[in-house]
Design a protein around this motif. Sequence first.
Motif, PDB file in Angstrom:
ATOM      1  N   THR A 202      13.305  -9.032 -36.921  1.00 41.11           N
ATOM      2  CA  THR A 202      13.904  -9.913 -37.926  1.00 41.11           C
ATOM      3  C   THR A 202      14.399 -11.208 -37.289  1.00 41.11           C
ATOM      4  O   THR A 202      14.297 -12.295 -37.881  1.00 41.11           O
ATOM      5  CB  THR A 202      15.064  -9.201 -38.637  1.00 41.11           C
ATOM      6  OG1 THR A 202      14.565  -8.005 -39.275  1.00 41.11           O
ATOM      7  CG2 THR A 202      15.689 -10.086 -39.702  1.00 41.11           C
ATOM      8  N   GLU A 203      14.903 -11.114 -36.054  1.00 42.63           N
ATOM      9  CA  GLU A 203      15.398 -12.309 -35.359  1.00 42.63           C
ATOM     10  C   GLU A 203      14.255 -13.297 -35.093  1.00 42.63           C
ATOM     11  O   GLU A 203      14.414 -14.509 -35.278  1.00 42.63           O
ATOM     12  CB  GLU A 203      16.074 -11.921 -34.044  1.00 42.63           C
ATOM     13  CG  GLU A 203      17.397 -11.167 -34.214  1.00 42.63           C
ATOM     14  CD  GLU A 203      17.202  -9.745 -34.701  1.00 42.63           C
ATOM     15  OE1 GLU A 203      16.083  -9.186 -34.507  1.00 42.63           O
ATOM     16  OE2 GLU A 203      18.149  -9.174 -35.284  1.00 42.63           O
ATOM     17  N   ILE A 218      12.176 -28.139 -46.239  1.00 45.37           N
ATOM     18  CA  ILE A 218      12.864 -27.297 -47.215  1.00 45.37           C
ATOM     19  C   ILE A 218      14.331 -27.198 -46.821  1.00 45.37           C
ATOM     20  O   ILE A 218      14.651 -26.887 -45.670  1.00 45.37           O
ATOM     21  CB  ILE A 218      12.240 -25.885 -47.264  1.00 45.37           C
ATOM     22  CG1 ILE A 218      10.778 -25.970 -47.731  1.00 45.37           C
ATOM     23  CG2 ILE A 218      13.034 -24.972 -48.181  1.00 45.37           C
ATOM     24  CD1 ILE A 218      10.055 -24.636 -47.673  1.00 45.37           C
ATOM     25  N   ALA A 219      15.213 -27.449 -47.765  1.00 47.38           N
ATOM     26  CA  ALA A 219      16.650 -27.295 -47.514  1.00 47.38           C
ATOM     27  C   ALA A 219      16.990 -25.814 -47.563  1.00 47.38           C
ATOM     28  O   ALA A 219      16.790 -25.149 -48.588  1.00 47.38           O
ATOM     29  CB  ALA A 219      17.456 -28.060 -48.560  1.00 47.38           C
ATOM     30  N   ALA A 220      17.504 -25.284 -46.458  1.00 48.29           N
ATOM     31  CA  ALA A 220      17.805 -23.851 -46.394  1.00 48.29           C
ATOM     32  C   ALA A 220      18.914 -23.617 -45.394  1.00 48.29           C
ATOM     33  O   ALA A 220      19.011 -24.312 -44.377  1.00 48.29           O
ATOM     34  CB  ALA A 220      16.564 -23.057 -45.988  1.00 48.29           C
ATOM     35  N   ASP A 221      19.775 -22.621 -45.680  1.00 55.02           N
ATOM     36  CA  ASP A 221      20.795 -22.241 -44.704  1.00 55.02           C
ATOM     37  C   ASP A 221      20.357 -20.972 -43.986  1.00 55.02           C
ATOM     38  O   ASP A 221      19.386 -20.311 -44.368  1.00 55.02           O
ATOM     39  CB  ASP A 221      22.173 -22.094 -45.356  1.00 55.02           C
ATOM     40  CG  ASP A 221      22.239 -20.971 -46.393  1.00 55.02           C
ATOM     41  OD1 ASP A 221      21.412 -20.038 -46.318  1.00 55.02           O
ATOM     42  OD2 ASP A 221      23.126 -21.026 -47.258  1.00 55.02           O
ATOM     43  N   SER A 222      21.078 -20.646 -42.916  1.00 53.30           N
ATOM     44  CA  SER A 222      20.684 -19.529 -42.059  1.00 53.30           C
ATOM     45  C   SER A 222      20.695 -18.206 -42.808  1.00 53.30           C
ATOM     46  O   SER A 222      19.805 -17.361 -42.629  1.00 53.30           O
ATOM     47  CB  SER A 222      21.613 -19.456 -40.844  1.00 53.30           C
ATOM     48  OG  SER A 222      21.249 -18.397 -39.988  1.00 53.30           O
ATOM     49  N   ALA A 229      13.684 -13.198 -43.963  1.00 55.84           N
ATOM     50  CA  ALA A 229      13.134 -12.566 -42.763  1.00 55.84           C
ATOM     51  C   ALA A 229      13.254 -11.055 -42.819  1.00 55.84           C
ATOM     52  O   ALA A 229      12.342 -10.328 -42.405  1.00 55.84           O
ATOM     53  CB  ALA A 229      13.842 -13.114 -41.523  1.00 55.84           C
ATOM     54  N   SER A 230      14.359 -10.551 -43.349  1.00 54.73           N
ATOM     55  CA  SER A 230      14.584  -9.110 -43.383  1.00 54.73           C
ATOM     56  C   SER A 230      13.648  -8.394 -44.349  1.00 54.73           C
ATOM     57  O   SER A 230      13.512  -7.172 -44.289  1.00 54.73           O
ATOM     58  CB  SER A 230      16.040  -8.815 -43.764  1.00 54.73           C
ATOM     59  OG  SER A 230      16.307  -9.206 -45.099  1.00 54.73           O
ATOM     60  N   ARG A 231      13.016  -9.146 -45.253  1.00 61.13           N
ATOM     61  CA  ARG A 231      12.114  -8.536 -46.241  1.00 61.13           C
ATOM     62  C   ARG A 231      10.645  -8.882 -45.991  1.00 61.13           C
ATOM     63  O   ARG A 231       9.802  -8.693 -46.865  1.00 61.13           O
ATOM     64  CB  ARG A 231      12.498  -9.007 -47.644  1.00 61.13           C
ATOM     65  CG  ARG A 231      13.937  -8.720 -48.027  1.00 61.13           C
ATOM     66  CD  ARG A 231      14.167  -8.980 -49.491  1.00 61.13           C
ATOM     67  NE  ARG A 231      15.580  -8.936 -49.862  1.00 61.13           N
ATOM     68  CZ  ARG A 231      16.011  -8.781 -51.101  1.00 61.13           C
ATOM     69  NH1 ARG A 231      15.140  -8.672 -52.094  1.00 61.13           N
ATOM     70  NH2 ARG A 231      17.309  -8.758 -51.371  1.00 61.13           N
ATOM     71  N   SER A 232      10.329  -9.370 -44.809  1.00 63.12           N
ATOM     72  CA  SER A 232       8.985  -9.886 -44.537  1.00 63.12           C
ATOM     73  C   SER A 232       8.087  -8.916 -43.783  1.00 63.12           C
ATOM     74  O   SER A 232       7.037  -9.298 -43.271  1.00 63.12           O
ATOM     75  CB  SER A 232       9.079 -11.208 -43.765  1.00 63.12           C
ATOM     76  OG  SER A 232       9.751 -12.183 -44.524  1.00 63.12           O
TER      77      SER A 232
END
Length: 353
Positions: A202-203, A218-222, A229-232
């Motif tokens: 996930t990291e 794309i505007a995105a926060d951590s 990421a955890s669902r990919s």
Amino acid sequence: MTDRSYEVDVDDDGPTGAEEEQLTRAGAGDPERAAEAALRPRGLGDFVGQPQVREQLSLVLDAAQARGRAPDHVLLSGPPGLGKTTLAMIIAHEIDKPLRVTSGPAIQHAGDLAAILSSLEEGEVLFVDEIHRMSRAAEEMLYVAMEDFRVDVIVGKGPGATAIPLELPSFTLVGATTRSGLLPAPLRDRFGFTGHLDFYSTEDLHRVLVRSAGKLEIAADSAGLQEIASRSRGTPRIANRLLRRVRDWAQVRGDGTIHEDAARAALRVYEVDELGLDRLDRSVLQALCRRFRGGPVGLSTLAVSVAEEAETVEEVAEPFLVREGLITRTPRGRIVTDAGWRHLGYEPPEAPF
């Protein structure tokens, strides 16, 4: 013969406009694959994850360049979406040589392969995706080409047929396969380096998404990227696809920024749950629990119950369900584990059926 190979020149500045067009055509008009091509890293230093393969491959390439020779042939194996095609492009970039791209299903006759090999230039990189799906006749021609840089072209038919040896320039073959067990041993043994790509943590997927979000502006926060990421399912291709879908949701129904709540709401719309299971995965799991009381049940029966082809269930849904410990495969059939029951909110039975 229809030549389905194409060439991409790789330079220090990345692909030119014409080369980007070639990469887009490689996706057969699919916007998703065109977007994936734009997100591919250009060098080993930009490639996230797979530290062992990166280090080993770096040694192979650096040593070959120091000797002034073409690198050994490279075989990359592993599940789909982990970066085999990207690594092939990186190899060509690192040694500053053109990349010729084709696929195993496109090479069904020895003549198809002979035409591709005879058009290669000195030091060029030939990438064959799904190399395990080449025809047997083409495989046998490839043995000689990889080892002796020569192909024997047959002229004529019957007793009067003549084999004309055709010398080839030195080249590097990069083969990619999702099923390395289907490659014959003589072909596997001719690759000087074999790298197996594993699923990402996930990291590492979070690092991939940070890079992709920057590339796509794309505007995105951590926290939002961490949720994606955890669902990919440990797969960068899936992570990048979900990133674009969450972006769509944020633009239409949110404030344009991907944060944790936006990611959860968007992935709920696209039916991706906390573990990364999608509609097909849950259908298989629910059928096993509700209709077959947890199993065991055979593949064909299970496929009919979810209205899918047996190959789709076996190759798309099952590997992830087994890897997550939600089902097991036994000689008697598929069985739901306690974790599988609990993931659907059911109490596991006291004894297996």
